[in-house]
Structure formats: C-alpha cells, structure tokens
Design a protein around this motif. Structure first.
Motif, PDB file in Angstrom:
ATOM      1  N   LEU A  69     120.768   8.450  54.782  1.00 37.09           N
ATOM      2  CA  LEU A  69     119.626   9.018  54.188  1.00 37.09           C
ATOM      3  C   LEU A  69     118.881   7.643  53.390  1.00 37.09           C
ATOM      4  O   LEU A  69     119.625   7.026  52.423  1.00 37.09           O
ATOM      5  CB  LEU A  69     120.029   9.972  53.220  1.00 37.09           C
ATOM      6  CG  LEU A  69     118.923  10.810  52.196  1.00 37.09           C
ATOM      7  CD1 LEU A  69     119.572  12.297  51.918  1.00 37.09           C
ATOM      8  CD2 LEU A  69     118.550  10.232  51.144  1.00 37.09           C
ATOM      9  N   ILE A  70     117.715   7.672  53.460  1.00 33.52           N
ATOM     10  CA  ILE A  70     117.241   6.562  53.037  1.00 33.52           C
ATOM     11  C   ILE A  70     116.019   7.025  52.056  1.00 33.52           C
ATOM     12  O   ILE A  70     116.117   6.985  50.864  1.00 33.52           O
ATOM     13  CB  ILE A  70     116.679   5.639  54.133  1.00 33.52           C
ATOM     14  CG1 ILE A  70     117.422   5.391  55.188  1.00 33.52           C
ATOM     15  CG2 ILE A  70     116.055   4.243  53.459  1.00 33.52           C
ATOM     16  CD1 ILE A  70     116.863   4.927  56.416  1.00 33.52           C
ATOM     17  N   CYS A  71     114.964   7.355  52.638  1.00 35.96           N
ATOM     18  CA  CYS A  71     113.760   7.702  51.742  1.00 35.96           C
ATOM     19  C   CYS A  71     112.851   8.737  52.375  1.00 35.96           C
ATOM     20  O   CYS A  71     113.204   9.057  53.639  1.00 35.96           O
ATOM     21  CB  CYS A  71     112.961   6.618  51.327  1.00 35.96           C
ATOM     22  SG  CYS A  71     112.163   5.890  52.931  1.00 35.96           S
ATOM     23  N   MET A  72     111.747   9.478  51.895  1.00 35.28           N
ATOM     24  CA  MET A  72     110.964  10.276  52.418  1.00 35.28           C
ATOM     25  C   MET A  72     110.395   9.849  53.939  1.00 35.28           C
ATOM     26  O   MET A  72     109.803   8.663  53.843  1.00 35.28           O
ATOM     27  CB  MET A  72     109.884  10.542  51.635  1.00 35.28           C
ATOM     28  CG  MET A  72     110.082  11.115  50.178  1.00 35.28           C
ATOM     29  SD  MET A  72     110.409  12.932  50.281  1.00 35.28           S
ATOM     30  CE  MET A  72     108.927  13.586  50.468  1.00 35.28           C
ATOM     31  N   GLY A  73     110.630  10.498  54.635  1.00 40.58           N
ATOM     32  CA  GLY A  73     109.993  10.509  56.142  1.00 40.58           C
ATOM     33  C   GLY A  73     111.002   9.501  56.782  1.00 40.58           C
ATOM     34  O   GLY A  73     110.560   9.348  58.069  1.00 40.58           O
ATOM     35  N   ALA A  74     112.183   8.958  56.401  1.00 36.37           N
ATOM     36  CA  ALA A  74     112.762   8.205  57.089  1.00 36.37           C
ATOM     37  C   ALA A  74     113.491   8.463  58.171  1.00 36.37           C
ATOM     38  O   ALA A  74     114.102   7.757  59.196  1.00 36.37           O
ATOM     39  CB  ALA A  74     113.626   7.104  56.204  1.00 36.37           C
ATOM     40  N   SER A  75     114.059  10.004  58.209  1.00 33.93           N
ATOM     41  CA  SER A  75     114.844  10.429  59.045  1.00 33.93           C
ATOM     42  C   SER A  75     114.451  10.351  60.331  1.00 33.93           C
ATOM     43  O   SER A  75     115.102   9.720  61.390  1.00 33.93           O
ATOM     44  CB  SER A  75     114.940  12.169  58.851  1.00 33.93           C
ATOM     45  OG  SER A  75     113.613  12.609  58.679  1.00 33.93           O
ATOM     46  N   ILE A  76     113.268  10.626  60.507  1.00 30.33           N
ATOM     47  CA  ILE A  76     112.495  10.394  62.131  1.00 30.33           C
ATOM     48  C   ILE A  76     112.514   9.033  62.356  1.00 30.33           C
ATOM     49  O   ILE A  76     113.044   8.693  63.732  1.00 30.33           O
ATOM     50  CB  ILE A  76     111.114  11.088  62.164  1.00 30.33           C
ATOM     51  CG1 ILE A  76     111.274  12.546  61.625  1.00 30.33           C
ATOM     52  CG2 ILE A  76     110.779  11.286  63.616  1.00 30.33           C
ATOM     53  CD1 ILE A  76     110.037  13.283  61.751  1.00 30.33           C
ATOM     54  N   SER A  77     111.955   8.209  61.526  1.00 31.25           N
ATOM     55  CA  SER A  77     111.988   6.681  62.304  1.00 31.25           C
ATOM     56  C   SER A  77     113.146   6.042  62.223  1.00 31.25           C
ATOM     57  O   SER A  77     113.351   5.263  63.233  1.00 31.25           O
ATOM     58  CB  SER A  77     111.019   6.063  61.123  1.00 31.25           C
ATOM     59  OG  SER A  77     110.737   6.522  59.884  1.00 31.25           O
ATOM     60  N   ALA A  78     114.247   6.332  61.464  1.00 31.17           N
ATOM     61  CA  ALA A  78     115.531   5.731  61.616  1.00 31.17           C
ATOM     62  C   ALA A  78     116.102   6.286  62.891  1.00 31.17           C
ATOM     63  O   ALA A  78     116.865   5.465  63.557  1.00 31.17           O
ATOM     64  CB  ALA A  78     116.200   6.189  60.425  1.00 31.17           C
ATOM     65  N   ALA A  79     115.972   7.689  63.125  1.00 31.33           N
ATOM     66  CA  ALA A  79     116.453   8.198  64.407  1.00 31.33           C
ATOM     67  C   ALA A  79     115.745   7.336  65.586  1.00 31.33           C
ATOM     68  O   ALA A  79     116.456   7.117  66.489  1.00 31.33           O
ATOM     69  CB  ALA A  79     116.301   9.727  64.445  1.00 31.33           C
ATOM     70  N   HIS A  80     114.544   7.040  65.653  1.00 26.84           N
ATOM     71  CA  HIS A  80     113.958   6.347  66.463  1.00 26.84           C
ATOM     72  C   HIS A  80     114.491   5.077  66.644  1.00 26.84           C
ATOM     73  O   HIS A  80     114.925   4.681  67.941  1.00 26.84           O
ATOM     74  CB  HIS A  80     112.408   6.289  66.231  1.00 26.84           C
ATOM     75  CG  HIS A  80     111.728   5.219  67.090  1.00 26.84           C
ATOM     76  ND1 HIS A  80     111.191   5.581  68.273  1.00 26.84           N
ATOM     77  CD2 HIS A  80     111.610   4.013  67.054  1.00 26.84           C
ATOM     78  CE1 HIS A  80     110.641   4.643  68.863  1.00 26.84           C
ATOM     79  NE2 HIS A  80     110.747   3.497  68.055  1.00 26.84           N
ATOM     80  N   GLY A  81     114.819   4.445  65.697  1.00 24.89           N
ATOM     81  CA  GLY A  81     115.479   3.147  65.970  1.00 24.89           C
ATOM     82  C   GLY A  81     116.751   3.204  66.593  1.00 24.89           C
ATOM     83  O   GLY A  81     117.145   2.472  67.432  1.00 24.89           O
ATOM     84  N   ALA A  82     117.690   4.115  65.996  1.00 32.28           N
ATOM     85  CA  ALA A  82     118.977   4.225  66.588  1.00 32.28           C
ATOM     86  C   ALA A  82     118.622   4.600  67.922  1.00 32.28           C
ATOM     87  O   ALA A  82     119.572   4.200  68.965  1.00 32.28           O
ATOM     88  CB  ALA A  82     119.611   5.425  65.822  1.00 32.28           C
ATOM     89  N   SER A  83     117.983   5.595  68.530  1.00 32.01           N
ATOM     90  CA  SER A  83     117.738   6.072  69.811  1.00 32.01           C
ATOM     91  C   SER A  83     117.531   4.840  70.717  1.00 32.01           C
ATOM     92  O   SER A  83     118.079   4.703  71.863  1.00 32.01           O
ATOM     93  CB  SER A  83     116.628   7.228  69.815  1.00 32.01           C
ATOM     94  OG  SER A  83     116.711   7.545  71.269  1.00 32.01           O
TER      95      SER A  83
END
Lengths: 598, 191
Positions: free
Chosen positions: A386-400
């Motif tokens: 968990l990082i900050c507002m909105g980061a769920s999708i973008s962090a998942a993108h990087g991981a993916s």
C-alpha cells in the motif's frame, strides 16, 4: 458570540467571515470537516469536492484570479498531489486572496506517513501560519487573506490533527464584505512561461524580504516572559502542551507566523533567557533555521523526531519527570484494532481473495487508501503493498511488467481500489495499464460513496458537496472508454459471482476490470441507490446450533457480528449488529446459518 | 488546576455525543473548555477516546499520562486500556458491559474474565450496567446518556440545566428517552 468549535470548524467560519466565495477540497483526515462545514453555507459561498487535491487547488487558483477570495483544503499527503500548482502559484501570486490548508497528521492516526508540510512553505517560498487552537484558526484565516492580497501570494495554513480535531472556544468577529476584484489581463504576471517566470522568481525573492519584516511585527509572533532560566520556542499545538507542563516556570516565544521566521525576535528572545528549547512535532524545521542564526538550542537532540509531542514527552525531556501512574496487569489485554464493519460490501472481495490458497500464492495484491486498506489485516491478509492514493493500479502495472519480463506467466497482479480513489488518481493509472498493455486485474470497490472520511459525495454518487443533484459519472463507461475490454460488474455480496469474476480474469490474457458495486452499509442511501439496489441491509441471519459443527469457517468472513463460543463450540451471530449481507451463510458448508424469518 | 475527563469506548458507541453534551454544560457553567478526539480509521469498531478539559483557562486539550480526574469507560476492556491516563486519586465510571474485539470474536484471544475485580482492586471504580438499562428503557443507543448522567453526578456542576441541554441537542423524537436515560444514570451510579 462565543462557540465551542473544532479547529476545522473555526477555519471554515474564518473563511466565511473573510468573504471567501470559492472552496475546493478532496476529503482527507484530518482536513475533511472544513469543506464539509462550508458546504452547509450555500448562501455564503460555493464549495465542492474535487476529484483530487491538485484539481481542488487549481480550481481555487482560477477562482482567485477571476476575482474572489478562495480556499483549497487537503490533508498533508494531498499537498503532494497539489504540489505542482502550489509551486507555480507561488510565482504568479493571486488577484483576490488564496489560502491553502494543509492538515498534517503527526502520530499517523489516519495516514500512511508523517511528512511535515512546513517544508513546503520553505520550499515554495509561501508564507505560513500555524494556529495552536480554534480561536487562532479563526483569527489567522482572516489575517491570511489580508497577507495574501497585500503581498500577492498564496498563504499556507498548516494545521495538525490536534488542532483540526480539538474543540475550544471561539469568539466570532464581524463578517467582512469583500468587493469582487475583476481579473485584469496581465500575461507578465499570470502566464508562467519561462520568459515571464524568470521575472516572477525575482519577485518571489523580494516578497520574502517583505514578509520577513511582517513576521517581526505580526501579532501572532510574541514573547511571553516569566521565569527566564528556560526559554521555549514553539509553534502550533506544541505551545499549548509546553505551557501546560511548564506554566510560569519558563518564558515562551510563541510563533504563529512561521515562514519566514522573525529572526530579530528570536535573537532578542535568545538574549533574554538562559537555555532555549525548540519544541516542534516531526522535523527540526524551526530548529535548523534558528541554529543557522548562531543560536544554541536544545531540540531534536533530546526531543523525538516522530509522533506527537505530547505533554508527557515535554515533561520528561525538560523536567526529567513523569506523572505517577497506577500499575495494573495488562499482559492479557487484547488489542482492539479497527475492522471492516458488519455488512461492509468489501468483505466478499477480501474473503474471496484470501480463501483460495493456491490462487492467493499466484497473486500480488496491490492495495490503496480507504476503509478497504483493512483488507491487509486478519483474517484476510489480502493486501501485499500500500503506497498512496491511486498507486494500487500503477504499482500492479509495474509488477505485472516484471512478471512478463521474468517469464512468470502464472503470476498476476491484482489492484484493489475504491470508487473515490479511482476518480482521484486511479483513473490515470488505469490509462497506463491500457496504453502500455499489462495484464493487471483491477477490482474497483464501488461502494457508492467516499467511505473512510465519513461519507462525502464523489463524481460517481450523483450529488455535489452542497447536496445538489449532479451528473453521475459511470465507472464501467469510463473503464471501457480508457480501452479496457474485459469489464464485469458484480454484486460483492454474491460470493459465487465474485469468485467467478476473479477466476475468469485470472485466465484472461490482458487487462481486466471488475467493478464490485454495492452501497456502503453506513451510507444514507440516495433515491438512485434505492431504485438500483432495492431494500438493503434489512435481513438478519442466525446460527442454527443444531447444525453448527464449530468448524469456524464463518469466522474467516471477519464479520464483527459473528462470535465464537468456546464452551459450546458454536458460532453466534449478534442480532444487534448483523446487517444481513449473507456472506457468512454462503461460507457455511453445513447449512447452519439461515435467514431469520420474521 | 485544569480538570480532565476522558470518555473511552468502542467506535460507534456514542462517546462523541456524550462528550459534546458535557462540553456544552461546562461552557454554560462558565468554564474555559477544550475537547480533543481522534477520528478516521478508529471509527471502524476500533478503540476510541474523547478528552475534555476545563478550568478558568485551558492550554493543552490532551490529557497527560496520569492526568485524568475521571475516566468514563463505555466498555470494560477499554477502562483497562486507558487506565494509565488516570491520576492515582482519579475515579473510573465503567459501563459493566463486554464487547469482544476481533481477536476474541475469532477465538484467537481470550477476553479477560476478572476485569471488575482487577480494576476495583487498583482504582476507585464504579460499575453501572448502562447497556442493559438502555435496552430496558427501549433504545440501546441511550447507553451513552446514562453514563453522562452518572458522570454529571460525579462532577456535581452548579447551575447546569441538563434537561435543557438534552432538549437543545437531541432530535425531538428522542428527547424524552434521553432525559430518562440521564436520570437513570444520575440516580443509579454508586460513587
């Protein structure tokens, strides 16, 4: 007229009485109640919930250019989002006055970090006030608008949780009648292209020199002399704590206007007292500047760098003393952390993400900011970052992307994000998923409201901050317009459809979005909610003790309405707290949880 | 000297309204008053506290460790949790009521069985079955006003018309039951 107000209420009242006509914010603890209160004053001013803090501040900047006093409010991390306009607005200055409220959260009562936003004043060269109680919130708001217009600058009003959420008595003054200031087209002031900005930067530096003079004479910076062996320099709530502990056994330099600091006042105070303590929460912001004047002080060498600077800490550091406390055995005291409420529509998603061990091992769950952050905790343990507002999708993108790179085709990145957070910044992140084509599974937990901060409207709810009907932005349409093709909308209280949606997205070779749409159990339902979802949360469930085997499977729902009786080896459902979401009855393999027939 | 009251409990139990009515009473009694509470995450069934301070002039809204004159606990475990805030000479008013935290609900931890005796041994504590009484009065939610009544008796504020404060701050439909609740707490607490 005297009223007992929170700091946030006093800021709102100060705004109204300063003639503010435009206020924008994104809700965030501890700042939310400022615009929440202003939204009740429709006759006095326009106020709105913006999709995020950057948009809120930019709206306020446009409004002040156009000629009315304006206000933007946010929690500390919100100013990171709004930092871009904040820095350049410091160059252009204002037409009518503009105040930016940053409510910081020392101690991290409701935040993911403890950043000290006083650095922003220094960094952007913006004058700053730090009120220590509600009266000062009110008075400083009035002064801030005067300063803003006189010195042609936005002003930062830095609150902290204890100032925002503490009540104290406020005496209201007369309401100002501020004339409209029509915009005069002045590209050399308002159009921050490089050629103009170079000149503006010089103006900012000169402005700071003028503000230094103001700081020396501001009514909010003053020395109070009692015993001169100890001299305390403090701002904000720390001043109140210090007086409480030290009383007349110390002298005080109380600073309410803290950027730029009044250096002459500080030097004079230093020459009048024996030992100076600089008392401030979080970072040594004042201390560093005071040391740079060549003044020896005690500061963060003795005071902690994290947490609230509570009175007992000041007592311990300065007096080497502690209040007597009665000892009692607490070794077996269970903690009481917050939990997803009974009936919470997030429950089905987290139960489902957690339960299938094989699938759980294959997925990285990227979390976001909201009530659903609680998905990280027992019994779900269904959040891996968990990082900050909105980061769920973008962090998942990087991981993916890394899974693709490393040939980990089995692995999937799952983002969980609320409706309001999706509108805040998640939407940009989803654009990246679509544009740069990653196989992220995004689950939008659309509970039809901004839940965590206490039920504020957002672009998806169909209502404005001021309670007027508004366009209801449709998440499935937005998601499809962004370019996501695999889009499903489900009822999160129907576990089989939750499972089916997740499994099908797991197998899909591309980005998927699952929208889990069901209203928050605590929400005041709109007529649109009622027509879409019918009667909600009216049923009740109970355990058939004959059939209950004591297997504890239902406890994995994490519902606070269910308890386990160890002596009888049976689960029980409290009819006071059950809201009838039926998740537990769907989990039970023994058909032991049934709808109560009235 | 600043007088300090802490109201502690579980999110959703109505500590905030209880604290609000108390601050109104204290203002009417002519005191300088401050109140602080923590919102946010803690609303979701977590442990919550409101702190009310009054005097001729109040500085810190926060009660120091070992600084509270009275702690009103809406739930027994919370009385234990916040006990370090009480002065050794302080008093506890405790709702004799159990609410299990998540770890106990899921049978991963035990709720301490001996809270009444453990607390009474160490502190000047008065227990009142406020939740049960509220249910008998016909609305479990008025438990908070029963405890306000008990606290009001302990404070013994001069010249405060509590009925009027309830009338002015509670929705019309609920005024009568809240007045009854207040009286119940006031008359049944054994200080």
């Amino acid at each position: 007229m005297k009223n007992l107000l929170t700091g946030n209420e006093a800021v709102a009242l100060g705004a109204v009485d300063s003639g503010v006509k435009y206020a924008g914010a994104y809700p965030g603890t501890p700042s939310t109640e400022i615009v929440e209160n202003l939204s009740l004053c429709k006759e006095e001013l326009y106020s709105e919930w913006a999709p995020n803090e950057k948009v809120a501040l930019e709206g306020a900047i446009g409004a002040c250019y156009a000629g009315v006093r304006s206000l933007a409010c946010m929690k500390h991390v919100g100013l990171n989002v709004a930092a871009d306009p904040f820095f350049t607005n410091a160059y252009t200055g204002v037409n009518a006055g503009l105040v930016v409220v940053s409510a910081d959260d020392p101690g991290m009562h409701s935040s993911q970090n403890e950043q000290d936003n006083r650095h922003y004043a220094y960094h952007a060269n913006v004058p700053m006030f730090e009120p220590s109680d509600s009266q000062e919130c009110y008075d400083m708001m009035r002064e801030a608008y005067e300063i803003s217009e006189k010195y042609d600058t936005p002003v930062l009003m830095r609150l902290t949780t204890r100032v925002s959420h503490s009540k104290s008595i406020v005496e209201r003054k007369e309401k100002l009648d501020v004339p409209f200031r029509p915009f005069e087209k002045t590209p050399t002031k308002y159009v921050a292209v490089p050629a103009v900005a170079k000149g503006l930067k010089v103006k900012v530096i000169k402005r700071k020199e003028e503000l230094e003079k103001y700081s020396e004479t501001s009514v909010f910076n003053k020395a109070e002399y009692y015993d001169k062996k100890i001299g305390v320099i403090a701002s904000g709530i720390c001043y109140q704590y210090a007086v409480d502990v030290l009383g007349k056994n110390a002298s005080y330099l109380k600073l309410g206007f803290t950027y730029p600091l009044p250096t002459d006042l500080i030097k004079e105070f230093a020459s009048n007292v024996e030992q100076i303590y600089v008392i401030e929460e979080n970072d040594p912001v004042m201390e560093t500047q005071i040391r740079a004047l060549g003044i020896e002080v005690i500061g963060k060498d003795r005071f902690p760098l994290t947490g609230e600077m509570l009175p007992q800490i000041i007592r311990k550091v300065i007096l080497g003393d502690a209040n007597e406390v009665t000892a009692i055995d607490k070794s077996d005291m269970p903690a009481r952390p917050p939990a997803l409420c009974s009936g919470c529509p997030h429950r089905g998603i987290f139960y489902s993400l957690a339960k299938n061990k094989k699938r759980r091992d294959r997925i990285y769950i990227s979390g976001d900011i909201g009530c659903y952050s609680l998905g990280y905790a027992d019994p779900y343990n269904a959040m891996d970052s968990l990082i900050c507002m909105g980061a769920s999708i973008s962090a998942a993108h990087g991981a993916s992307k890394v899974y693709d790179m490393m040939g980990l085709a089995e692995n999937k990145a799952v983002a969980v994000i609320g409706d309001s957070t999706f509108f805040h910044t998640g939407i940009n992140s989803l654009m990246n998923v679509a544009y740069n084509n990653s196989k992220v599974i995004t689950i939008i937990l659309d509970n039809r409201i901004t839940g965590m901060t206490g039920h504020q409207q957002n672009p998806g709810t169909g209502y404005t901050a001021q309670g007027d009907e508004a366009l209801m932005l449709d998440i499935p349409t937005i998601v499809k317009a962004v370019g996501i093709k695999n889009v499903t909308t489900i009822n999160p209280n129907d576990l089989s459809s939750v499972d089916e949606a997740i499994n099908s997205a797991m197998e899909y070779d591309g980005p998927s979005v699952i929208i889990a749409r069901y209203p928050c159990a605590l929400k005041r339902f709109s007529k649109e909610d009622k027509s879409e979802f019918g009667e909600m949360y009216v049923e009740r469930y109970s355990v058939d003790a004959e059939k209950c085997t004591g297997c504890k499977n239902c406890l994995r729902s994490g519902c606070p309405a269910i308890s386990f009786d160890k002596t009888e080896n049976k689960a029980k459902i409290s009819d006071d707290s059950c809201l009838g979401c039926s998740i537990c009855s769907q989990i039970c393999k023994h058909d032991a949880i049934k709808k109560v027939v009235k | 000297m600043t007088n300090r009251i802490m109201i502690v409990g579980v999110g959703g139990q109505g500590t905030i309204l209880c604290g609000k009515l108390l601050t109104i009473a204290l203002m009417k009694a002519g005191y300088d008053v401050k109140m602080t509470e923590i919102h946010g995450m803690s609303q979701r069934g977590g442990s919550v506290s409101s702190e009310i301070s009054y005097s001729d002039k109040v500085y810190s809204p926060v009660t120091e460790t070992g600084g509270a004159d009275i702690i009103v606990a809406f739930e027994k475990l919370e009385a234990l949790r916040y006990s370090d805030n009480l002065k050794p000479s302080g008093k506890m008013i405790i709702n004799d009521h159990v609410m299990y935290p998540a770890s106990v609900l899921s049978a991963k931890a035990d709720y301490p069985e001996d809270l009444n005796s453990r607390i009474s041994e160490k502190f000047n504590a008065s227990f009142l079955k406020a939740s049960e009484a509220a249910k008998e009065l016909g609305n479990t939610k008025v438990m908070n006003i029963i405890l306000l009544g008990a606290l009001a008796k302990a404070l013994d504020l001069d010249g405060v018309n509590w009925d009027e404060i309830i009338e002015e701050n509670v929705k019309a439909n609920f005024v009568e039951i809240n007045k009854k609740a207040f009286r119940y707490g006031h008359d049944n607490i054994n200080l």
